[in-house]
Design a protein around this motif. Sequence first.
Motif, PDB file in Angstrom:
ATOM      1  N   ARG A 141     -65.915 -30.737  74.791  1.00 42.43           N
ATOM      2  CA  ARG A 141     -64.456 -30.842  74.671  1.00 42.43           C
ATOM      3  C   ARG A 141     -64.048 -30.936  73.200  1.00 42.43           C
ATOM      4  O   ARG A 141     -63.037 -30.372  72.780  1.00 42.43           O
ATOM      5  N   GLU A 142     -64.880 -31.618  72.418  1.00 39.33           N
ATOM      6  CA  GLU A 142     -64.554 -31.742  70.997  1.00 39.33           C
ATOM      7  C   GLU A 142     -64.727 -30.385  70.313  1.00 39.33           C
ATOM      8  O   GLU A 142     -63.883 -29.962  69.525  1.00 39.33           O
ATOM      9  N   LYS A 167     -61.993 -28.077  71.431  1.00 37.74           N
ATOM     10  CA  LYS A 167     -60.665 -28.638  71.178  1.00 37.74           C
ATOM     11  C   LYS A 167     -59.823 -28.708  72.462  1.00 37.74           C
ATOM     12  O   LYS A 167     -58.658 -28.302  72.497  1.00 37.74           O
ATOM     13  N   LEU A 168     -60.436 -29.295  73.500  1.00 41.64           N
ATOM     14  CA  LEU A 168     -59.761 -29.396  74.796  1.00 41.64           C
ATOM     15  C   LEU A 168     -59.147 -30.775  75.028  1.00 41.64           C
ATOM     16  O   LEU A 168     -58.603 -31.025  76.093  1.00 41.64           O
ATOM     17  N   GLY A 169     -59.265 -31.639  74.036  1.00 43.22           N
ATOM     18  CA  GLY A 169     -58.789 -33.014  74.192  1.00 43.22           C
ATOM     19  C   GLY A 169     -59.941 -33.909  74.597  1.00 43.22           C
ATOM     20  O   GLY A 169     -60.739 -33.553  75.457  1.00 43.22           O
ATOM     21  N   PRO A 173     -57.153 -32.562  69.142  1.00 52.07           N
ATOM     22  CA  PRO A 173     -55.904 -32.118  69.770  1.00 52.07           C
ATOM     23  C   PRO A 173     -55.549 -32.973  70.978  1.00 52.07           C
ATOM     24  O   PRO A 173     -56.411 -33.404  71.731  1.00 52.07           O
ATOM     25  N   ARG A 174     -54.264 -33.236  71.117  1.00 52.15           N
ATOM     26  CA  ARG A 174     -53.747 -33.925  72.304  1.00 52.15           C
ATOM     27  C   ARG A 174     -52.651 -33.050  72.886  1.00 52.15           C
ATOM     28  O   ARG A 174     -52.217 -32.074  72.264  1.00 52.15           O
ATOM     29  N   ALA A 207     -53.962 -29.330  72.908  1.00 49.64           N
ATOM     30  CA  ALA A 207     -55.156 -29.267  73.756  1.00 49.64           C
ATOM     31  C   ALA A 207     -54.930 -28.315  74.918  1.00 49.64           C
ATOM     32  O   ALA A 207     -55.815 -27.519  75.273  1.00 49.64           O
ATOM     33  N   LYS A 208     -53.757 -28.377  75.491  1.00 49.19           N
ATOM     34  CA  LYS A 208     -53.480 -27.531  76.666  1.00 49.19           C
ATOM     35  C   LYS A 208     -53.440 -26.059  76.302  1.00 49.19           C
ATOM     36  O   LYS A 208     -53.815 -25.194  77.105  1.00 49.19           O
ATOM     37  N   ASN A 240     -55.338 -24.693  74.156  1.00 43.22           N
ATOM     38  CA  ASN A 240     -56.745 -24.303  74.116  1.00 43.22           C
ATOM     39  C   ASN A 240     -57.327 -24.181  75.524  1.00 43.22           C
ATOM     40  O   ASN A 240     -58.166 -23.312  75.790  1.00 43.22           O
ATOM     41  N   VAL A 269     -52.846 -34.438  78.520  1.00 46.91           N
ATOM     42  CA  VAL A 269     -53.681 -33.240  78.647  1.00 46.91           C
ATOM     43  C   VAL A 269     -53.866 -32.844  80.120  1.00 46.91           C
ATOM     44  O   VAL A 269     -53.837 -31.670  80.459  1.00 46.91           O
TER      45      VAL A 269
END
Lengths: 212, 104, 356
Positions: free
Chosen positions: B60-61, B64-66, B75-76, B80-81, B83, C143
């Motif tokens: 996730r890091e 960059k998915l949150g 990203p938040r 994130a969304k 991505n 998210v």
Amino acid sequence: MTDFTKENKELYDAMVAYKVPGITAAVEGARKAGMSATQIIDGLSAGMTQVGVLFERGKLFLPHVLSAAAGMKQAMTILDPELKASGETTAKKASVVMGTVEGDVHDIGKSICSTMLQCAGFDVHDMGRDVPKQTFIDEVKKGCTFCGMSALMTTTMTVQRDVISMLKDAGLRDKVVVMVGGAPVTQAYADKIGADVYGDSASETVAKVKDL
Amino acid sequence: MAVSHYMASGMGGIRTAGDLVARMEYSQNMKLKDAKAYVAQKLDLDPLEIGDEQIMRDKREELKLGVVTGLPGAPRGIAAKMNIEKLLGIKINSCDKFRQMMKN
Amino acid sequence: MAANEYYTRMGDGKRVLMTKDQILADIQAGSADAADMGGIQALDDNDVEALLEIVCDRNRTVGVEPGKEVPLTYDIGQLDFTGDNGNSGNGVDMGRLEAALLHERALGADTFELAHSDYSIKPVKPVISMEMQTMEEIQNEIVIPYFYGAMPNMGLYYAPDGPYGNPADLMREFKIEEAMDQAEKSAQALARDIEYVATKIYDAGADGFNFDTTGAAGDADAVGTFNGVEKLRKACPNAYINVGMAGESVMGIHGSIEYDGQVVAGLYPHQQCKLAQKAGANVFGAVVNTSCSKSMAWNLARAVTFVKACTAVSGIPVHVNMGMGVGGIPMFETAPIDAVTRCSKAMVEIAKVDGV
């Protein structure tokens, strides 16, 4: 003694079929065959009990139950003159106050129970839903010897305990049979709060009280 | 109640890939097995691995998915969304609305 | 505790000791009850054995095997923190943004939802702008998929709360046809309001809508909701829509109202899911109510039987409702952990649900 097996079956089937014309036709048929008013009422009551069971099994729905009750009411109108003439009493078994407790608006199960109690010969005072605690006390003071309370939420079931306490304070507790029911209510809870009767369903409740 | 369910059977949301699997169930009516297979394929992982915190944390890091812990710069929300949209090949409503609000 | 006795629970949450034979008998009886009512298959021997093993596990908590985890969705949104006892809420007041992020980051939520404290469609209508602005705010930060949730709660359209006659009162006077007419009109009003509220909140960036306790006010409530979902689907083709029911059988207050040419009264989960899909739902929330006077084994077996029949035929994912008093879980505000984890594991592994 004349065998009324056929007529009893017709009365039972007519009630389970819940149509008012069918019920009144079965009543007329039974009268012509020579059944007494009391015998006819017993035959209809057996059918009404089955209607309640079928409702609880999800095979019949509320309008059907009420249609059957309307048929029962119509039957009583037809039979009343004969009952009076023969000296048989139409006196009610007892007066019952029924209600969904204060703060709770769910009343389907309670309404079914009221209908079935009526058909079983009780004089039912159905006070509806969100019934103030004092209303139950007042109805008992006016002569109800049975008090039925329904609660469908864990937050409102405590009102049943409160009403029992109020009955004690008013010196009325031993003059009334207290019935409790509703989804969160159990036999253990009924015992804990000092209720006399717990019914898991409308038909179970009626079965427990009708011969008291 | 939520804690008990999560301990017993929950995927864990952004701790793993639970949110991604949920998105495929809802956006494409995918049943669980298909949704997991789809997400796993997009992440280049095995379906077993997408529920593993240790594997998914880095994934996730990296993508960059949150991430679920407080990591400055990660990203938040909308970032994130966006991505996630690219990864899964779907559109997310809040991202669409964000894009509509951008001038030019 | 004897060697052949196991700690388990009753439907009201009370801890009891039962023998394995007693638990087995209850599992078989509960499953048979569901099979009889729903006209479905009872659990087979393998499923009964698996369920027995789960219930009789001596550990406090149980869980699924790695790889079998499922996404969790929520009803009532942040009201589990901020609500009162009636919502099984903790009574901790906080902002809805904080509550949402805490669920995402501390409780492992896979999806979540925004909820109004009066969690029904009708009360939300006049305050929809406030809900929209909160949705916009939270969508900027969250998210996970974030829905708007509400109960259709068609009872609010009846007197004294609403403009239509109350069928409960009308039926008491044997005005059955008038009661049915008022129910039909209320259902139409509900469908209109669902379209209004849900399309507005979608405009604010919601991922979709969660309809909780569909059919709570009976079959007309369910029909009104299905019609509302249809309108929502048409207006918002990409919205995530979850339709969760109120019980294993749709209450026949009207008795003959139809959706898609089918009488809705008396339908069970394996039938309800088809209508939800037809209306346009993406996920179906099957509900089976807990009987307080029966054991957890009985309740869970019954619930698993209903839900397994549903997942087998549903064309959309099934997220079984497993809150207080549903899905086999005891009806108690602080549901015991041993009971919740057993029910959760059983629904995933035996009923094969796509989520909880």
